[in-house]
Write a protein that holds these residues in place. Structure first.
Motif, mmCIF file in Angstrom:
data_model
loop_
_atom_site.group_PDB
_atom_site.id
_atom_site.type_symbol
_atom_site.label_atom_id
_atom_site.label_comp_id
_atom_site.label_asym_id
_atom_site.label_seq_id
_atom_site.Cartn_x
_atom_site.Cartn_y
_atom_site.Cartn_z
ATOM 1 N N UNK A 69 16.934 -8.465 2.791
ATOM 2 C CA UNK A 69 16.780 -9.103 4.097
ATOM 3 C C UNK A 69 15.505 -8.666 4.826
ATOM 4 N N UNK A 70 14.436 -8.590 4.061
ATOM 5 C CA UNK A 70 13.117 -8.294 4.613
ATOM 6 C C UNK A 70 12.163 -9.407 4.190
ATOM 7 N N UNK A 71 11.132 -9.695 4.996
ATOM 8 C CA UNK A 71 10.129 -10.678 4.552
ATOM 9 C C UNK A 71 9.483 -10.208 3.249
ATOM 10 N N UNK A 72 9.208 -11.142 2.365
ATOM 11 C CA UNK A 72 8.523 -10.831 1.107
ATOM 12 C C UNK A 72 7.170 -11.538 1.118
ATOM 13 N N UNK A 73 6.104 -10.760 0.965
ATOM 14 C CA UNK A 73 4.759 -11.317 0.986
ATOM 15 C C UNK A 73 4.159 -11.266 -0.416
ATOM 16 N N UNK A 74 3.734 -12.419 -0.921
ATOM 17 C CA UNK A 74 3.027 -12.449 -2.197
ATOM 18 C C UNK A 74 1.537 -12.346 -1.912
ATOM 19 N N UNK A 75 0.921 -11.268 -2.420
ATOM 20 C CA UNK A 75 -0.474 -10.972 -2.144
ATOM 21 C C UNK A 75 -1.247 -10.849 -3.453
ATOM 22 N N UNK A 76 -2.557 -10.770 -3.327
ATOM 23 C CA UNK A 76 -3.422 -10.689 -4.516
ATOM 24 C C UNK A 76 -4.635 -9.829 -4.187
ATOM 25 N N UNK A 77 -5.080 -9.082 -5.156
ATOM 26 C CA UNK A 77 -6.298 -8.293 -4.962
ATOM 27 C C UNK A 77 -7.528 -9.185 -5.092
ATOM 28 N N UNK A 78 -8.685 -8.589 -4.958
ATOM 29 C CA UNK A 78 -9.950 -9.332 -5.092
ATOM 30 C C UNK A 78 -10.259 -9.678 -6.552
ATOM 31 N N UNK A 79 -9.516 -9.083 -7.482
ATOM 32 C CA UNK A 79 -9.724 -9.389 -8.897
ATOM 33 C C UNK A 79 -9.033 -10.716 -9.223
ATOM 34 N N UNK A 80 -9.812 -11.698 -9.607
ATOM 35 C CA UNK A 80 -9.263 -13.036 -9.847
ATOM 36 C C UNK A 80 -8.491 -13.146 -11.154
ATOM 37 N N UNK A 81 -8.834 -12.325 -12.140
ATOM 38 C CA UNK A 81 -8.220 -12.437 -13.460
ATOM 39 C C UNK A 81 -7.924 -11.046 -14.012
ATOM 40 N N UNK A 82 -7.143 -11.012 -15.095
ATOM 41 C CA UNK A 82 -6.835 -9.728 -15.720
ATOM 42 C C UNK A 82 -8.092 -9.087 -16.286
ATOM 43 N N UNK A 150 8.229 -6.504 2.324
ATOM 44 C CA UNK A 150 8.073 -6.079 0.940
ATOM 45 C C UNK A 150 6.920 -6.878 0.349
ATOM 46 N N UNK A 151 5.911 -6.176 -0.130
ATOM 47 C CA UNK A 151 4.679 -6.839 -0.576
ATOM 48 C C UNK A 151 4.581 -6.846 -2.094
ATOM 49 N N UNK A 152 4.476 -8.023 -2.670
ATOM 50 C CA UNK A 152 4.278 -8.194 -4.108
ATOM 51 C C UNK A 152 2.798 -8.460 -4.357
ATOM 52 N N UNK A 153 2.149 -7.586 -5.122
ATOM 53 C CA UNK A 153 0.700 -7.679 -5.303
ATOM 54 C C UNK A 153 0.353 -7.896 -6.765
ATOM 55 N N UNK A 154 -0.401 -8.944 -7.029
ATOM 56 C CA UNK A 154 -0.907 -9.202 -8.370
ATOM 57 C C UNK A 154 -2.306 -8.606 -8.520
ATOM 58 N N UNK A 155 -2.576 -8.059 -9.697
ATOM 59 C CA UNK A 155 -3.855 -7.421 -10.031
ATOM 60 C C UNK A 155 -4.177 -6.297 -9.043
ATOM 61 N N UNK A 156 -3.169 -5.493 -8.727
ATOM 62 C CA UNK A 156 -3.365 -4.431 -7.746
ATOM 63 C C UNK A 156 -3.435 -3.047 -8.354
ATOM 64 N N UNK A 157 -4.203 -2.178 -7.722
ATOM 65 C CA UNK A 157 -4.243 -0.761 -8.061
ATOM 66 C C UNK A 157 -3.671 0.046 -6.898
ATOM 67 N N UNK A 158 -3.509 1.342 -7.100
ATOM 68 C CA UNK A 158 -2.805 2.171 -6.122
ATOM 69 C C UNK A 158 -3.411 2.064 -4.732
#
Length: 252
Positions: A69-82, A150-158
């Protein structure tokens, strides 16, 4: 001296195999290792490579995270691809412009923000993060800790957690991220805690709970450890090398 090997086993260190998944006492065939162990090594190496290129199940995780029951944010780093992520670690440490705009609409100044990033093994997150959060979040809520989106991050580092938590004006960040896969731990997840997160912090500003997985640090023990560190971090208003893990030690 008594023999420490098990009956019928010619490897003197074979008794240690029941305590570790590391490759020890694998034997030898001439100047090489036995065929079975060679094939096992190649399979483990393939699993590790697959983990590095695995994909975060953002839709599945977003649906599962709804239980908190928290907002979920889908985020992305500046890296466009793997490929760019692997070649440019710096780009994995910063959210892209679209993500920054999304964060600007969610500023709440909560106590803790939890960032879930693929890191170097999305497999580790897909398999372990939900079980950990099911134990950690109730502990935080019972303690009166205010939890942000709750933040979901693709292509993310620490370090991307520093920027995200700073944008949300959170007091502390918890980054759950897939760790660099080893040859026996392609599913290992790490948790990084930072008090007073802001851009530009170094690794000595964080506390880490590592190797969270069924074959390593089990999620129940990890949740207890993370919760303890969060409590101590708020009590002492710091994190990193100055915050020691004294849980369970006499005279703490």
């Amino acid at each position: 001296m008594d023999k420490i090997t098990k009956p019928g086993n010619n490897e003197p260190l074979s008794f240690l195999k029941e305590f570790t998944a590391a490759r020890i006492a694998i034997g030898a065939t001439g100047n090489s290792i036995p065929t079975a162990q060679s094939l096992e090594f190649k399979l483990a190496h393939a699993h590790a490579r697959d983990a590095v290129y695995s994909v975060l199940d953002t839709d599945g995780l977003e649906g599962a995270l709804a239980q908190f029951h928290r907002p979920v944010l889908q985020l992305h780093s500046m890296a466009d691809s793997r490929a760019q992520y692997l070649q440019r670690p710096d780009m994995g440490r910063k959210p892209n412009e679209e993500s920054l705009n999304r964060l600007a609409d969610q500023i709440t100044g909560d106590d803790v923000v939890i960032i879930i990033a693929d890191g170097l093994s999305a497999t580790a997150i897909n398999q372990n993060v939900l079980a950990l959060l099911q134990m950690l979040i109730p502990k935080l809520m019972a303690a009166g800790v205010k939890i942000g989106p709750l933040c979901l991050v693709q292509q993310g580092r620490v370090a991307i957690g520093d920027d995200i938590a700073h944008e949300l004006k959170a007091k502390l960040s918890v980054v759950l991220i897939g760790e660099r896969p080893g040859l026996s731990s392609a599913d290992s997840m790490g948790a990084y805690l930072t008090y007073g997160p802001k851009p530009g912090l170094k690794d000595n500003s964080r506390n880490c709970v590592s190797n969270i997985r069924p074959g390593g640090f089990d999620v129940a023990t990890a949740a207890d450890k993370i919760f303890y560190l969060i409590q101590e971090s708020f009590r002492r208003k710091l994190s990193g090398v100055q915050l020691k893990d004294n849980e369970g030690l006499l005279g703490k």
